[in-house]
Scaffold this motif. Structure first.
Motif, PDB file in Angstrom:
ATOM      1  N   GLU A  23       0.052   1.668 -11.605  1.00 39.61           N
ATOM      2  CA  GLU A  23       0.030   2.768 -12.563  1.00 39.61           C
ATOM      3  C   GLU A  23      -0.763   3.951 -12.019  1.00 39.61           C
ATOM      4  OE1 GLU A  23      -1.618   3.442 -17.044  1.00 39.61           O
ATOM      5  OE2 GLU A  23      -0.345   1.742 -16.645  1.00 39.61           O
ATOM      6  N   MET A  24      -1.775   3.651 -11.223  1.00 35.69           N
ATOM      7  CA  MET A  24      -2.632   4.708 -10.687  1.00 35.69           C
ATOM      8  C   MET A  24      -2.525   4.680  -9.172  1.00 35.69           C
ATOM      9  SD  MET A  24      -5.977   4.142 -13.100  1.00 35.69           S
ATOM     10  CE  MET A  24      -6.733   5.725 -12.761  1.00 35.69           C
ATOM     11  N   PRO A  35      -3.624  -0.201  -4.988  1.00 29.92           N
ATOM     12  CA  PRO A  35      -2.512  -0.601  -4.111  1.00 29.92           C
ATOM     13  C   PRO A  35      -1.152  -0.554  -4.807  1.00 29.92           C
ATOM     14  CG  PRO A  35      -4.333  -2.156  -3.941  1.00 29.92           C
ATOM     15  CD  PRO A  35      -4.657  -1.224  -5.074  1.00 29.92           C
ATOM     16  N   ALA A  36      -0.132  -0.212  -4.044  1.00 24.62           N
ATOM     17  CA  ALA A  36       1.228  -0.086  -4.594  1.00 24.62           C
ATOM     18  C   ALA A  36       1.741  -1.399  -5.160  1.00 24.62           C
ATOM     19  CB  ALA A  36       2.182   0.429  -3.513  1.00 24.62           C
ATOM     20  N   ASP A  37       1.206  -2.532  -4.678  1.00 21.70           N
ATOM     21  CA  ASP A  37       1.693  -3.822  -5.183  1.00 21.70           C
ATOM     22  C   ASP A  37       0.802  -4.389  -6.292  1.00 21.70           C
ATOM     23  OD1 ASP A  37      -0.495  -4.448  -3.624  1.00 21.70           O
ATOM     24  OD2 ASP A  37       0.476  -6.110  -2.573  1.00 21.70           O
TER      25      ASP A  37
END
Length: 153
Positions: free
Chosen positions: A71-72, A76-78
């Motif tokens: 969300e932010m 991390p993207a995962d």
């Protein structure tokens, strides 16, 4: 109260888009409800993220919540997040959000997720703190002061 996935009730998208626009529209930089509806269509999943859980009464939608990736962009993207938790105003204070969150956490566990994040404008953590979420940091994100919380599940 019955809980279903958005994938099982896609006709709820316009109502959810309106709720989100009314509640958080100031964050969207003028995003229209049509744009929100398009975004919500990406939540029409059952076995993969993002997905959305709906709480409904006999005939009406009363609450929603999301399970999604990052969300932010400072995380991390995962990373896995709960977001978009909304209870229709006339149904607030009845424990609906707690039940909805418990169901979303159960779905996350079944998917092998062990850590969930969320952000809230309530600096006390409110319901989330009472449910065992731990505050990580207070930040200003997209111009809004929020408390980031985590829960190991």
């Amino acid at each position: 109260m019955e809980q279903v996935l958005l994938a099982d009730k896609p006709d709820a998208i316009p109502q959810i888009a309106q709720w989100y626009s009314d509640e958080w529209g100031y964050l969207g930089g003028g995003r229209t409800t049509d744009a929100l509806e398009l975004k919500l269509r990406t939540y029409l999943n059952r076995d993969k993220l993002p997905l959305m859980v709906l709480a409904k009464g006999r005939e009406t939608l009363i609450a929603v919540g999301q399970l999604r990736y990052q969300e932010m962009d400072t995380y991390p993207a995962d990373s896995h997040w709960i977001g978009g938790v909304y209870v229709e105003q006339t149904h607030r204070g009845r424990g609906i959000a707690r039940h909805l969150l418990e169901n979303i956490i159960s779905i996350a566990r079944k998917q092998g997720i062990t850590r969930l994040y969320l952000q809230t404008e309530d600096k006390t953590g409110g319901l989330y703190a009472r449910m065992g979420w731990t505050a990580i940091e207070e930040v200003t994100y997209h111009g809004v002061d929020v408390l980031v919380m985590v829960k190991l599940i």
